[in-house]
Write a protein that holds these residues in place. Structure first.
Motif, PDB file in Angstrom:
ATOM      1  N   GLU A 197      -4.290   6.115  -0.790  1.00 61.61           N
ATOM      2  CA  GLU A 197      -5.700   5.771  -0.984  1.00 61.61           C
ATOM      3  C   GLU A 197      -5.883   5.058  -2.325  1.00 61.61           C
ATOM      4  O   GLU A 197      -5.757   5.679  -3.383  1.00 61.61           O
ATOM      5  CB  GLU A 197      -6.561   7.044  -0.935  1.00 61.61           C
ATOM      6  CG  GLU A 197      -8.047   6.814  -1.065  1.00 61.61           C
ATOM      7  CD  GLU A 197      -8.664   6.172   0.173  1.00 61.61           C
ATOM      8  OE1 GLU A 197      -9.753   5.606   0.035  1.00 61.61           O
ATOM      9  OE2 GLU A 197      -8.067   6.244   1.246  1.00 61.61           O
ATOM     10  N   ARG A 198      -6.108   3.754  -2.278  1.00 61.10           N
ATOM     11  CA  ARG A 198      -6.358   2.903  -3.441  1.00 61.10           C
ATOM     12  C   ARG A 198      -5.148   2.690  -4.333  1.00 61.10           C
ATOM     13  O   ARG A 198      -5.244   2.069  -5.379  1.00 61.10           O
ATOM     14  CB  ARG A 198      -7.522   3.451  -4.279  1.00 61.10           C
ATOM     15  CG  ARG A 198      -8.836   3.498  -3.560  1.00 61.10           C
ATOM     16  CD  ARG A 198      -9.945   4.135  -4.363  1.00 61.10           C
ATOM     17  NE  ARG A 198      -9.872   3.773  -5.765  1.00 61.10           N
ATOM     18  CZ  ARG A 198     -10.453   4.474  -6.731  1.00 61.10           C
ATOM     19  NH1 ARG A 198     -11.130   5.561  -6.446  1.00 61.10           N
ATOM     20  NH2 ARG A 198     -10.354   4.096  -7.988  1.00 61.10           N
TER      21      ARG A 198
ATOM     22  N   GLU B 223      -3.760   0.699  -9.122  1.00 56.98           N
ATOM     23  CA  GLU B 223      -4.859   1.441  -8.493  1.00 56.98           C
ATOM     24  C   GLU B 223      -6.077   0.540  -8.462  1.00 56.98           C
ATOM     25  O   GLU B 223      -6.510   0.043  -9.491  1.00 56.98           O
ATOM     26  CB  GLU B 223      -5.159   2.727  -9.268  1.00 56.98           C
ATOM     27  CG  GLU B 223      -6.266   3.536  -8.615  1.00 56.98           C
ATOM     28  CD  GLU B 223      -6.578   4.825  -9.361  1.00 56.98           C
ATOM     29  OE1 GLU B 223      -5.845   5.172 -10.306  1.00 56.98           O
ATOM     30  OE2 GLU B 223      -7.573   5.449  -9.008  1.00 56.98           O
TER      31      GLU B 223
ATOM     32  N   PHE C 180     -10.604  -1.991  -2.730  1.00 58.81           N
ATOM     33  CA  PHE C 180      -9.815  -1.334  -1.691  1.00 58.81           C
ATOM     34  C   PHE C 180     -10.499  -1.490  -0.335  1.00 58.81           C
ATOM     35  O   PHE C 180      -9.834  -1.722   0.675  1.00 58.81           O
ATOM     36  CB  PHE C 180      -9.604   0.144  -2.018  1.00 58.81           C
ATOM     37  CG  PHE C 180      -8.743   0.844  -1.017  1.00 58.81           C
ATOM     38  CD1 PHE C 180      -7.391   0.569  -0.928  1.00 58.81           C
ATOM     39  CD2 PHE C 180      -9.288   1.767  -0.139  1.00 58.81           C
ATOM     40  CE1 PHE C 180      -6.586   1.199   0.010  1.00 58.81           C
ATOM     41  CE2 PHE C 180      -8.497   2.411   0.794  1.00 58.81           C
ATOM     42  CZ  PHE C 180      -7.144   2.127   0.867  1.00 58.81           C
TER      43      PHE C 180
ATOM     44  N   GLN D 298     -12.815   1.157  -5.648  1.00 55.80           N
ATOM     45  CA  GLN D 298     -13.193   1.385  -4.257  1.00 55.80           C
ATOM     46  C   GLN D 298     -13.638   0.105  -3.551  1.00 55.80           C
ATOM     47  O   GLN D 298     -13.285  -0.129  -2.401  1.00 55.80           O
ATOM     48  CB  GLN D 298     -14.298   2.448  -4.171  1.00 55.80           C
ATOM     49  CG  GLN D 298     -14.628   2.857  -2.751  1.00 55.80           C
ATOM     50  CD  GLN D 298     -13.435   3.424  -2.003  1.00 55.80           C
ATOM     51  OE1 GLN D 298     -12.676   4.221  -2.542  1.00 55.80           O
ATOM     52  NE2 GLN D 298     -13.248   3.010  -0.761  1.00 55.80           N
TER      53      GLN D 298
ATOM     54  N   PRO E 240       0.825  -1.213   0.000  1.00 60.76           N
ATOM     55  CA  PRO E 240       0.000   0.000   0.000  1.00 60.76           C
ATOM     56  C   PRO E 240       0.859   1.264   0.000  1.00 60.76           C
ATOM     57  O   PRO E 240       1.889   1.333   0.658  1.00 60.76           O
ATOM     58  CB  PRO E 240      -0.820  -0.112   1.288  1.00 60.76           C
ATOM     59  CG  PRO E 240      -0.199  -1.188   2.089  1.00 60.76           C
ATOM     60  CD  PRO E 240       0.649  -2.013   1.196  1.00 60.76           C
TER      61      PRO E 240
ATOM     62  N   SER F 265      -9.188  -3.011 -12.445  1.00 57.19           N
ATOM     63  CA  SER F 265      -7.996  -2.462 -11.824  1.00 57.19           C
ATOM     64  C   SER F 265      -7.145  -1.801 -12.899  1.00 57.19           C
ATOM     65  O   SER F 265      -7.056  -2.290 -14.007  1.00 57.19           O
ATOM     66  CB  SER F 265      -7.194  -3.561 -11.146  1.00 57.19           C
ATOM     67  OG  SER F 265      -7.973  -4.191 -10.177  1.00 57.19           O
TER      68      SER F 265
END
Length: 112
Positions: A42-43, A80, A86, A83, A39, A70
């Motif tokens: 965010e995403r 990435e 994630f 949502q 990670p 993706s």
């Protein structure tokens, strides 16, 4: 079990990470060849320090749905996630963190 290019959430070195199958694997295989992503924000995930790994099939927590679109840039090693995927990653990370904290607390309570 895991097709070439399929994304999953796995535990590697006690960390919850995103992995991508490097080749197609059958259900009988005990170990899977994967590319790992850690990670970053965010995403967003970056290829980890050791991008190619071999993990036990029991370390795969969930396989992300194939319907997820993706976005991956191979030359830069950036991934990435949508949502929904994630959110699943965050849920599994939180569960693993709580499990580790619980084990730590029980170990400390036995020592003192």
């Amino acid at each position: 079990m895991l097709s070439n290019g399929t994304f999953a959430v796995a535990i590697i070195k006690r960390q919850v990470v995103i992995v991508q199958a490097a080749r197609t694997h059958s259900k009988r295989e005990k170990y899977l060849d994967v590319q790992t992503f850690a990670p970053f924000g965010e995403r967003v995930f970056l290829a980890s320090d050791v991008p190619h790994a071999r993990v036990a099939s029991s370390d795969i927590l969930t396989i992300l749905p194939l319907g997820d679109k993706s976005h991956i840039t191979d030359n830069q090693g950036i991934l990435e996630l949508p949502q929904q995927s994630f959110s699943k990653f965050v849920e599994l990370s939180t569960r693993q963190q709580k499990r580790c904290e619980s084990l730590w607390k029980s170990w400390i309570s036995r020592r003192f």
